[in-house]
Design a protein around this motif. Sequence first.
Motif, short mmCIF file in Angstrom:
data_model
loop_
_atom_site.label_atom_id
_atom_site.label_comp_id
_atom_site.label_asym_id
_atom_site.label_seq_id
_atom_site.Cartn_x
_atom_site.Cartn_y
_atom_site.Cartn_z
N THR A 187 0.83 -1.20 0.00
CA THR A 187 0.00 0.00 0.00
C THR A 187 0.87 1.25 0.00
O THR A 187 2.11 1.18 0.00
CB THR A 187 -0.95 -0.01 1.22
N HIS A 188 0.23 2.41 0.00
CA HIS A 188 0.94 3.69 0.02
C HIS A 188 0.07 4.74 0.68
O HIS A 188 -1.00 4.43 1.22
CB HIS A 188 1.34 4.11 -1.40
N LYS A 189 0.51 5.99 0.68
CA LYS A 189 -0.19 7.07 1.40
C LYS A 189 -1.32 7.69 0.59
O LYS A 189 -2.07 8.52 1.12
CB LYS A 189 0.80 8.18 1.76
N GLY A 190 -1.47 7.33 -0.66
CA GLY A 190 -2.39 8.04 -1.54
C GLY A 190 -1.60 8.97 -2.44
O GLY A 190 -0.44 9.30 -2.16
N ARG A 191 -2.23 9.42 -3.52
CA ARG A 191 -1.49 10.19 -4.52
C ARG A 191 -1.54 11.70 -4.28
O ARG A 191 -0.82 12.46 -4.92
CB ARG A 191 -2.02 9.86 -5.91
N ALA A 192 -2.40 12.15 -3.36
CA ALA A 192 -2.43 13.56 -2.94
C ALA A 192 -2.62 14.53 -4.10
O ALA A 192 -2.02 15.61 -4.13
CB ALA A 192 -1.15 13.90 -2.16
N GLN A 193 -3.46 14.17 -5.05
CA GLN A 193 -3.76 15.06 -6.17
C GLN A 193 -4.89 16.02 -5.80
O GLN A 193 -5.73 15.71 -4.96
CB GLN A 193 -4.14 14.25 -7.40
N PRO A 194 -4.94 17.20 -6.42
CA PRO A 194 -6.00 18.16 -6.10
C PRO A 194 -7.38 17.59 -6.42
O PRO A 194 -7.56 16.89 -7.43
CB PRO A 194 -5.67 19.35 -7.02
N VAL A 195 -8.33 17.86 -5.54
CA VAL A 195 -9.70 17.42 -5.78
C VAL A 195 -10.21 18.06 -7.07
O VAL A 195 -10.07 19.27 -7.28
CB VAL A 195 -10.61 17.80 -4.60
N GLY A 196 -10.78 17.24 -7.94
CA GLY A 196 -11.26 17.73 -9.23
C GLY A 196 -10.34 17.37 -10.38
O GLY A 196 -10.74 17.48 -11.55
N SER A 197 -9.13 16.94 -10.08
CA SER A 197 -8.21 16.55 -11.15
C SER A 197 -8.69 15.25 -11.77
O SER A 197 -9.29 14.40 -11.10
CB SER A 197 -6.78 16.39 -10.61
N PRO A 198 -8.45 15.05 -13.06
CA PRO A 198 -8.95 13.85 -13.74
C PRO A 198 -8.23 12.60 -13.27
O PRO A 198 -7.11 12.64 -12.75
CB PRO A 198 -8.66 14.14 -15.21
N LEU A 199 -8.89 11.48 -13.46
CA LEU A 199 -8.28 10.20 -13.12
C LEU A 199 -7.03 9.96 -13.96
O LEU A 199 -6.93 10.40 -15.10
CB LEU A 199 -9.28 9.06 -13.36
N GLY A 200 -6.09 9.23 -13.38
CA GLY A 200 -4.86 8.92 -14.09
C GLY A 200 -5.11 8.01 -15.28
O GLY A 200 -6.15 7.35 -15.41
N LYS A 201 -4.12 7.94 -16.14
CA LYS A 201 -4.23 7.16 -17.38
C LYS A 201 -4.50 5.69 -17.10
O LYS A 201 -5.31 5.06 -17.79
CB LYS A 201 -2.95 7.33 -18.19
N ALA A 202 -3.83 5.13 -16.09
CA ALA A 202 -3.98 3.70 -15.80
C ALA A 202 -5.41 3.37 -15.37
O ALA A 202 -5.97 2.35 -15.78
CB ALA A 202 -2.99 3.28 -14.72
N VAL A 203 -6.01 4.24 -14.55
CA VAL A 203 -7.38 3.99 -14.10
C VAL A 203 -8.36 4.16 -15.25
O VAL A 203 -9.31 3.38 -15.40
CB VAL A 203 -7.74 4.94 -12.94
#
Length: 276
Positions: free
Chosen positions: A51-67
Amino acid sequence: RPPRSTPLYSSAASDVYKRQVIIGHSMGGMLAQVLGATHPDICQAIILSCTHKGRAQPVGSPLGKAVQERIQQREVMDDASYGALRVGKMLSGKIDPQIMAFLAAVAGEIRVEGIRCGGFAMQYLDASPFLDKITAPVAIFTGANDVVVKPDAVAALKAGLPQAHHWLLAGVGHAPYCEDAASFNAAIEAFLDAVLTDHGRKLLAEGDGTFEITQFALADDEIDYSLYNRVHPSGSAYYDLEILQIPVLEAFTNNCLLYTSPSPRDQRGSRMPSCA
């Protein structure tokens, strides 16, 4: 950033009636981090697996390419094909075909909305503010061949939990509990054997790297395995409850052992401190 409210964590905590060992795998590991910080009273020890801490991206940012790619695959593939694809990308080495089939069936149950919600949860979460509030002993388990949780994410989690104890599990990917269950369980036993005894806690607390767990011993003399019936008409697990309820020798901290039936456990090599 920390979630504004934590109903999920509160709900999980409400199901626990005494202090427990919390084992969180993958996204469950992120939940375990928050649970350990917000409900330390129920956490006897915490194991964070792959596991990890989470990606800490701004709320509203689009999902990553892999997802986004996973969503596209799920939209066009049947359950069996999608499940086999996902499991094949997460595991390492040769897996028992029955285990592979079981994991593929579980992975095939996920729907697009589940992928989307899970993706956003990991993308927005930043568990960093929680980590220094965790008071329970922590172990971090990492699969040596895990392609899901990258090394930099593991390094960030370890940096946020400098007192945690790290196990690198050889020859496994993102599902070590299935890929090499024996080694996974052995690591759990070794960690708990150290941190849930007074002497082990004292040595671990010194944090100078001189204390190393080299071996451990278990005893199951009291268990009547004849109750396990592989051909029972109601299934082999029919007597599981009876087996689990058999009294056994249990170790407690404060230098005491509780005897519920005689067992020469010291002859197996386990330390048996006298009752204080």
